[in-house]
Design a protein around this motif. Sequence first.
Motif, PDB file in Angstrom:
ATOM      1  N   MET A   1       0.821  -1.215   0.000  1.00  0.00           N
ATOM      2  CA  MET A   1       0.000   0.000   0.000  1.00  0.00           C
ATOM      3  C   MET A   1       0.857   1.267   0.000  1.00  0.00           C
ATOM      4  SD  MET A   1      -3.008   1.207  -0.228  1.00  0.00           S
ATOM      5  CE  MET A   1      -4.028  -0.245   0.026  1.00  0.00           C
ATOM      6  N   ASN A   2       2.008   1.205   0.665  1.00  0.00           N
ATOM      7  CA  ASN A   2       2.879   2.388   0.700  1.00  0.00           C
ATOM      8  C   ASN A   2       3.357   2.785  -0.697  1.00  0.00           C
ATOM      9  OD1 ASN A   2       2.711   2.804   3.442  1.00  0.00           O
ATOM     10  ND2 ASN A   2       4.454   1.479   3.919  1.00  0.00           N
ATOM     11  N   ALA A   3       3.683   1.777  -1.524  1.00  0.00           N
ATOM     12  CA  ALA A   3       4.137   2.070  -2.889  1.00  0.00           C
ATOM     13  C   ALA A   3       3.024   2.734  -3.690  1.00  0.00           C
ATOM     14  CB  ALA A   3       4.589   0.787  -3.577  1.00  0.00           C
ATOM     15  N   PHE A   4       1.791   2.275  -3.495  1.00  0.00           N
ATOM     16  CA  PHE A   4       0.665   2.888  -4.191  1.00  0.00           C
ATOM     17  C   PHE A   4       0.438   4.321  -3.719  1.00  0.00           C
ATOM     18  CE2 PHE A   4      -3.913   3.888  -4.260  1.00  0.00           C
ATOM     19  CZ  PHE A   4      -4.104   3.910  -5.639  1.00  0.00           C
ATOM     20  N   LEU A   5       0.527   4.550  -2.418  1.00  0.00           N
ATOM     21  CA  LEU A   5       0.359   5.902  -1.885  1.00  0.00           C
ATOM     22  C   LEU A   5       1.443   6.845  -2.397  1.00  0.00           C
ATOM     23  CD1 LEU A   5      -0.662   4.966   1.754  1.00  0.00           C
ATOM     24  CD2 LEU A   5      -2.087   6.213   0.132  1.00  0.00           C
TER      25      LEU A   5
ATOM     26  N   TRP B   1       2.919   6.599  -5.321  1.00  0.00           N
ATOM     27  CA  TRP B   1       2.547   6.897  -6.709  1.00  0.00           C
ATOM     28  C   TRP B   1       1.414   7.929  -6.753  1.00  0.00           C
ATOM     29  CZ3 TRP B   1      -2.290   6.057  -8.968  1.00  0.00           C
ATOM     30  CH2 TRP B   1      -2.355   6.315 -10.337  1.00  0.00           C
ATOM     31  N   LEU B   2       0.416   7.737  -5.874  1.00  0.00           N
ATOM     32  CA  LEU B   2      -0.715   8.649  -5.849  1.00  0.00           C
ATOM     33  C   LEU B   2      -0.277  10.045  -5.422  1.00  0.00           C
ATOM     34  CD1 LEU B   2      -3.731   9.004  -6.226  1.00  0.00           C
ATOM     35  CD2 LEU B   2      -4.084   8.251  -3.866  1.00  0.00           C
ATOM     36  N   HIS B   3       0.641  10.137  -4.476  1.00  0.00           N
ATOM     37  CA  HIS B   3       1.158  11.433  -4.025  1.00  0.00           C
ATOM     38  C   HIS B   3       1.782  12.196  -5.193  1.00  0.00           C
ATOM     39  CE1 HIS B   3       3.877  14.305  -2.013  1.00  0.00           C
ATOM     40  NE2 HIS B   3       2.986  14.268  -1.030  1.00  0.00           N
ATOM     41  N   PHE B   4       2.552  11.501  -6.004  1.00  0.00           N
ATOM     42  CA  PHE B   4       3.166  12.123  -7.175  1.00  0.00           C
ATOM     43  C   PHE B   4       2.090  12.533  -8.185  1.00  0.00           C
ATOM     44  CE2 PHE B   4       4.719  11.601 -11.542  1.00  0.00           C
ATOM     45  CZ  PHE B   4       5.741  12.544 -11.557  1.00  0.00           C
TER      46      PHE B   4
END
Length: 377
Positions: free
Chosen positions: A1-5, A7-10
């Motif tokens: 989930m951290n990797a997805f977050l 990506w979403l932050h960017f």
Amino acid sequence: MNAFLDWLHFSLDAGEQGGRRSILRFASPGDYRQFLKALQAKKRRSDKWHPVRPLALIRGISCPAPPEEIPRRWVDKIRLEADGAIRIHALSRGSSALDEGIPWGVRHIQAPEAWNKTTGYNIRVGVIDTGIDFMHPDLQHSIERGINLIYRTVPPHDDNGHGTHIAGTIAAANRLQGMIGVAPRASIHPVKAFDYNGTAYVSDIILGLDWCVRNRMNVVNMSFGMQTRSTSLLQAVVNANHAGVIVVASSGNDGRISEIDYPARYGQTLAVGATNEQGRVAAFTNRSGQIDIYAPGDKIVSAWMGGKYREMSGTSMATSHVSGAIALLLAHKPGLTPDQVKEIVKRSAVPLRGTKAPRSAGELNVMRMLREADRAF
């Protein structure tokens, strides 16, 4: 989930700069719950995450992000689409004085003849639109609690006029000094999703449907549309339908012969086209075999902002007649399912006039509708 977050932050940065929005839907309920928990923590620490809006009805989110590829490891777990614009369905806007208490469309569908049997009492109609004029004398007895999805801390006041016009046709109740709508004792719950220009995002409509499901609306009036198919909006309509909510949607005003707008094109809605005073299909209405019913939509006088009245035309106006008629039906026969309502409305329709008129659907008639309901259920 951290990797997805990450990506979403960017993506949030890129989306804000380009003025674009996206909808992301999670395949797994567990992943969605995990994401929401992480999102709440992020929002407590940074304002950057506040534009990310949960869409619980479809297990998704809306956020300022470009519709680009998701990280490969999430491609089977998350669906992404553009959060497109959607517009209200109305045409002419001529100023008008109210010439009589019962507008022609309300009379044409024989609503007054039904009022000794049903007036829509206790039926909740969610109107996803531009808001409502709370001070209009013809609507004050019809308005119940709603929501403003654009400015959450402000009541859903109308700054366009379209939502007030729709509400008037459905449930205005001031026969002596003003106008009376199709179901004068139904309750209008205004859901403001559209701005003063009559524009909203698809995610706003999904949030509006979510509110209507959670607050147990019987009918939802959706007098708007777009030509692009949205899987997220379809999922929201399907889920509302499964919850027992009857969704009534307008077909659009482009005069197209073979196709209608979304969301009316979804099979889980009741799709509405417009007729004129002669009972003929209005020239502006989109039409196809996907339309379920036609109703008055040409030169309709109804309530307007500032306690006034205005004549408007469009499949929006036709849709509000159908929503009001369904409120009459549900008050007369409580407990009907969306499929049963659609069947009754279609089977009781009056054949359209004109040699070139569509034969796949007819025109709304309240008295025939009530008789069909008594016979079939």
